[in-house]
Design a protein around this motif. Structure first.
Motif, PDB file in Angstrom:
ATOM      1  N   GLU A   1       0.832  -1.208   0.000  1.00  0.00           N
ATOM      2  CA  GLU A   1       0.000   0.000   0.000  1.00  0.00           C
ATOM      3  C   GLU A   1       0.860   1.249   0.000  1.00  0.00           C
ATOM      4  N   GLY A   2       1.990   1.186   0.706  1.00  0.00           N
ATOM      5  CA  GLY A   2       2.897   2.339   0.725  1.00  0.00           C
ATOM      6  C   GLY A   2       3.492   2.603  -0.646  1.00  0.00           C
ATOM      7  N   VAL A   3       3.876   1.529  -1.330  1.00  0.00           N
ATOM      8  CA  VAL A   3       4.426   1.686  -2.684  1.00  0.00           C
ATOM      9  C   VAL A   3       3.354   2.215  -3.622  1.00  0.00           C
ATOM     10  N   ARG A   4       2.125   1.708  -3.525  1.00  0.00           N
ATOM     11  CA  ARG A   4       1.043   2.183  -4.387  1.00  0.00           C
ATOM     12  C   ARG A   4       0.743   3.654  -4.134  1.00  0.00           C
ATOM     13  N   ALA A   5       0.733   4.012  -2.866  1.00  0.00           N
ATOM     14  CA  ALA A   5       0.455   5.416  -2.539  1.00  0.00           C
ATOM     15  C   ALA A   5       1.533   6.328  -3.110  1.00  0.00           C
ATOM     16  N   ARG A   6       2.803   5.894  -2.983  1.00  0.00           N
ATOM     17  CA  ARG A   6       3.897   6.705  -3.533  1.00  0.00           C
ATOM     18  C   ARG A   6       3.814   6.753  -5.058  1.00  0.00           C
ATOM     19  N   THR A   7       3.418   5.661  -5.663  1.00  0.00           N
ATOM     20  CA  THR A   7       3.271   5.619  -7.122  1.00  0.00           C
ATOM     21  C   THR A   7       2.194   6.597  -7.580  1.00  0.00           C
ATOM     22  N   GLU A   8       1.041   6.562  -6.880  1.00  0.00           N
ATOM     23  CA  GLU A   8      -0.041   7.492  -7.255  1.00  0.00           C
ATOM     24  C   GLU A   8       0.383   8.943  -7.066  1.00  0.00           C
ATOM     25  N   LYS A   9       1.128   9.206  -6.032  1.00  0.00           N
ATOM     26  CA  LYS A   9       1.592  10.584  -5.780  1.00  0.00           C
ATOM     27  C   LYS A   9       2.528  11.041  -6.892  1.00  0.00           C
ATOM     28  N   ASP A  10       3.485  10.132  -7.255  1.00  0.00           N
ATOM     29  CA  ASP A  10       4.430  10.503  -8.311  1.00  0.00           C
ATOM     30  C   ASP A  10       3.715  10.700  -9.649  1.00  0.00           C
ATOM     31  N   ARG A  11       2.747   9.863  -9.940  1.00  0.00           N
ATOM     32  CA  ARG A  11       1.994  10.005 -11.190  1.00  0.00           C
ATOM     33  C   ARG A  11       1.227  11.321 -11.227  1.00  0.00           C
ATOM     34  N   ALA A  12       0.675  11.666 -10.071  1.00  0.00           N
ATOM     35  CA  ALA A  12      -0.068  12.930 -10.002  1.00  0.00           C
ATOM     36  C   ALA A  12       0.856  14.111 -10.254  1.00  0.00           C
ATOM     37  N   VAL A  13       2.052  14.031  -9.646  1.00  0.00           N
ATOM     38  CA  VAL A  13       3.018  15.115  -9.855  1.00  0.00           C
ATOM     39  C   VAL A  13       3.451  15.159 -11.317  1.00  0.00           C
ATOM     40  N   LEU A  14       3.705  13.959 -11.886  1.00  0.00           N
ATOM     41  CA  LEU A  14       4.161  13.882 -13.271  1.00  0.00           C
ATOM     42  C   LEU A  14       3.095  14.406 -14.238  1.00  0.00           C
ATOM     43  N   ALA A  15       1.839  14.195 -13.891  1.00  0.00           N
ATOM     44  CA  ALA A  15       0.753  14.647 -14.761  1.00  0.00           C
ATOM     45  C   ALA A  15       0.446  16.128 -14.593  1.00  0.00           C
ATOM     46  N   GLY A  16       1.021  16.749 -13.553  1.00  0.00           N
ATOM     47  CA  GLY A  16       0.736  18.152 -13.305  1.00  0.00           C
ATOM     48  C   GLY A  16       1.546  19.079 -14.205  1.00  0.00           C
ATOM     49  N   SER A  17       1.237  20.346 -14.117  1.00  0.00           N
ATOM     50  CA  SER A  17       1.935  21.354 -14.929  1.00  0.00           C
ATOM     51  C   SER A  17       3.183  21.837 -14.203  1.00  0.00           C
ATOM     52  N   GLY A  18       4.073  22.404 -14.952  1.00  0.00           N
ATOM     53  CA  GLY A  18       5.261  22.994 -14.355  1.00  0.00           C
ATOM     54  C   GLY A  18       6.335  22.012 -13.980  1.00  0.00           C
ATOM     55  N   VAL A  19       6.292  20.802 -14.514  1.00  0.00           N
ATOM     56  CA  VAL A  19       7.315  19.806 -14.205  1.00  0.00           C
ATOM     57  C   VAL A  19       8.399  19.893 -15.266  1.00  0.00           C
ATOM     58  N   SER A  20       9.619  20.083 -14.829  1.00  0.00           N
ATOM     59  CA  SER A  20      10.721  20.195 -15.773  1.00  0.00           C
ATOM     60  C   SER A  20      11.045  18.833 -16.353  1.00  0.00           C
ATOM     61  N   ALA A  21      11.830  18.865 -17.423  1.00  0.00           N
ATOM     62  CA  ALA A  21      12.225  17.599 -18.059  1.00  0.00           C
ATOM     63  C   ALA A  21      13.057  16.746 -17.115  1.00  0.00           C
ATOM     64  N   ARG A  22      13.929  17.401 -16.340  1.00  0.00           N
ATOM     65  CA  ARG A  22      14.763  16.649 -15.383  1.00  0.00           C
ATOM     66  C   ARG A  22      13.895  16.010 -14.307  1.00  0.00           C
ATOM     67  N   GLN A  23      12.936  16.801 -13.792  1.00  0.00           N
ATOM     68  CA  GLN A  23      12.030  16.267 -12.775  1.00  0.00           C
ATOM     69  C   GLN A  23      11.202  15.108 -13.334  1.00  0.00           C
ATOM     70  N   ALA A  24      10.754  15.278 -14.583  1.00  0.00           N
ATOM     71  CA  ALA A  24       9.949  14.229 -15.207  1.00  0.00           C
ATOM     72  C   ALA A  24      10.761  12.946 -15.344  1.00  0.00           C
ATOM     73  N   ALA A  25      12.049  13.090 -15.709  1.00  0.00           N
ATOM     74  CA  ALA A  25      12.909  11.908 -15.854  1.00  0.00           C
ATOM     75  C   ALA A  25      13.111  11.216 -14.511  1.00  0.00           C
ATOM     76  N   ASP A  26      13.337  12.055 -13.498  1.00  0.00           N
ATOM     77  CA  ASP A  26      13.537  11.472 -12.149  1.00  0.00           C
ATOM     78  C   ASP A  26      12.272  10.752 -11.682  1.00  0.00           C
ATOM     79  N   LEU A  27      11.123  11.384 -11.926  1.00  0.00           N
ATOM     80  CA  LEU A  27       9.860  10.771 -11.509  1.00  0.00           C
ATOM     81  C   LEU A  27       9.611   9.473 -12.273  1.00  0.00           C
TER      82      LEU A  27
END
Length: 245
Positions: free
Chosen positions: A73-99
């Protein structure tokens, strides 16, 4: 010592009662239910140990399953959080790669955890069958123990009743016997030996041995009220019409 022949014959009744009490005491000690009970109790103890062992193992696996569920559940929650961040605006290419890299790592981690979770759940399922079997074995052992205990208690109650009756018979006979004759008889009983026996067909009823002719001649010559003793075992040798003298 002298004693009325009737009193000596009455002594045989006491000897018969005491012999029966001895047999009952032996029967009490030698009841097959005693050995069965020991075995049945051992089976119950072994059954309880097996159940405790299985329950302990099951508890350990249940804790592992809950831990793995929390980790997944912890991994799933972190995955959903990262996906939400990745889908948001203002994410740089470097941040997107890291995510994206972290999401791949999380996916691999989730796969490992889920595989481990599945393996532990399969172990738990198999152990559940063993636990159920152990509980059935224990229940059967406890049922058998109860049955053996019941048979033992019934047998002991029968012996108690028989002993009670014979002891009442004994108390009825005792007042009819001369004190000195009874004292000799009881002393032998205290020594663990037969107190009296009927002389019949040249044999002592106490030790069952055939007696010497010379000794039998002395017995035949003795007065009817003389108290004679078996030359082999020392028991009071009671003469009756069955003695053939």
């Amino acid at each position: 010592m002298k004693a009325d022949p009737a009193a000596q014959r009455r002594l045989l009744d006491l000897a018969e009662v005491d012999a029966e009490l001895t047999r009952l005491a032996h029967r009490r000690r030698a009841l097959p239910e005693h050995a069965e009970l020991t075995e049945a109790e051992a089976r119950v103890r072994a059954g309880k140990d097996a159940v405790v062992e299985a329950e302990t193992a099951a508890g350990d696996l249940d804790r592992d399953i809950r831990r793995l569920e929390r980790d997944v559940e912890g991994v799933r929650a972190r995955t959903e959080k990262d996906r939400a961040v990745l889908a948001g605006s203002g994410v740089s290419a470097r941040q997107a790669a890291d995510l994206q890299h972290e999401l791949e790592t999380l996916a691999r981690r989730q796969g490992v955890l889920e595989d481990e979770q599945l393996e532990v759940m399969e172990q738990r399922e198999a152990l559940g069958g063993n636990l159920d079997h152990s509980r059935r074995v224990l229940a059967e052992a406890e049922e058998h123990l109860q049955a053996v205990t019941g048979r033992r208690d019934t047998a002991l109650a029968d012996i108690d009743a028989a002993e009670g009756g014979r002891r009442r018979d004994r108390e009825t006979i005792l007042p009819e016997l001369p004190e000195d004759l009874l004292a000799v008889y009881e002393k032998r009983r205290e020594q663990g030996r037969a107190g009296a026996g009927l002389l019949r067909e040249r044999r002592c009823g106490a030790c069952r041995l055939e007696l010497d002719r010379t000794f039998l001649g002395r017995v035949k010559a003795a007065a009817a009220d003389d108290v004679v003793h078996c030359e082999e075992c020392g028991a009071i040798l009671v003469r009756t019409g069955e003695s053939g003298l």
